[in-house]
Scaffold this active site. Structure first.
Site, PDB file in Angstrom:
ATOM      1  NE  ARG A  59      22.809   1.392 -55.291  1.00 42.73           N
ATOM      2  CZ  ARG A  59      22.052   2.488 -55.282  1.00 42.73           C
ATOM      3  NH1 ARG A  59      22.499   3.597 -55.824  1.00 42.73           N
ATOM      4  NH2 ARG A  59      20.856   2.481 -54.725  1.00 42.73           N
ATOM      5  CD  GLU A  96       6.432   5.598 -47.932  1.00 42.30           C
ATOM      6  OE1 GLU A  96       7.630   5.436 -48.187  1.00 42.30           O
ATOM      7  OE2 GLU A  96       5.979   5.825 -46.788  1.00 42.30           O
TER       8      GLU A  96
END
Ligand code: AMP
Length: 172
Positions: A59, A96
């Site tokens: 994006r 993560e």
């Protein structure tokens, strides 16, 4: 800021449960919204003598070329591995769970280029930090980072200590 915020669609539980997704397609389809984003970034960065604007897959590609055009700079894509055809520079970074990697063409940034990084969202800041690292490995100077949306509660800005970070819309 609130006018732009009204153009962002929030989609709960996308792409997975627990994620609140900030959808910028509703902003992009607004002529007024798109112009305001471009104009505000241009005002923020017009005094930095920007040579290249780097946008991150995918994006970031929707905003960075518009800003580059307005600033009379070039556009450089930072892509996921295996997408760029010529010799690349890579940077792997921790998520993560697991790792991710970004690449730019080895000849995309000239030594001493003033480089602006543009993406739609800063969340944890990992993507932006990796992009800054790639640019600096190529000898470029990161003169600013611009995000349409900042998720302030994820403290991504802290990972970009020492850089000039601008966001147009903030969620806390
Ligand atoms: P990060 O590396 O954690 O700062 O994540 C930034 C990247 O993930 C950006 O390129 C965004 O497009 C995307 N992203 C992360 N969280 C969201 C979210 N809640 N809504 C939309 N895009 C997101």
């Amino acid at each position: 800021m609130n006018e732009l915020k009204e153009l962002i669609r929030e989609v709960p539980d996308f792409p997975e449960p627990g994620i609140n997704f900030y959808d910028i397609t509703t902003l992009l389809k607004s002529a007024r919204g798109l112009r305001e984003v471009a104009d505000r970034f241009c005002w923020c960065f017009m005094d930095r003598k920007v040579d290249k604007v780097v946008g991150m897959e995918s994006r970031g590609f929707l905003f960075a070329p518009i800003i580059a055009y307005d600033l009379n700079a070039g556009f450089v894509p930072a892509r996921k591995p295996g997408k760029l055809p010529a010799q690349t520079v890579s940077y792997e970074y921790d998520l993560e769970y697991g790792t991710d990697c970004l690449q730019i063409h080895a000849d995309a940034i000239e030594p001493d280029d003033n480089v602006l990084i543009v993406d739609d969202v800063i969340a944890t800041g990992g993507t932006a930090q990796a992009t800054a690292e790639l640019i600096e490995r190529c000898g470029g100077r990161v003169v600013g980072l611009g995000f349409v949306i900042e998720l302030g509660f994820l403290n991504g800005r802290e990972r970009l200590d020492g850089y000039d970070v601008t966001s147009l819309i903030r969620y806390d």
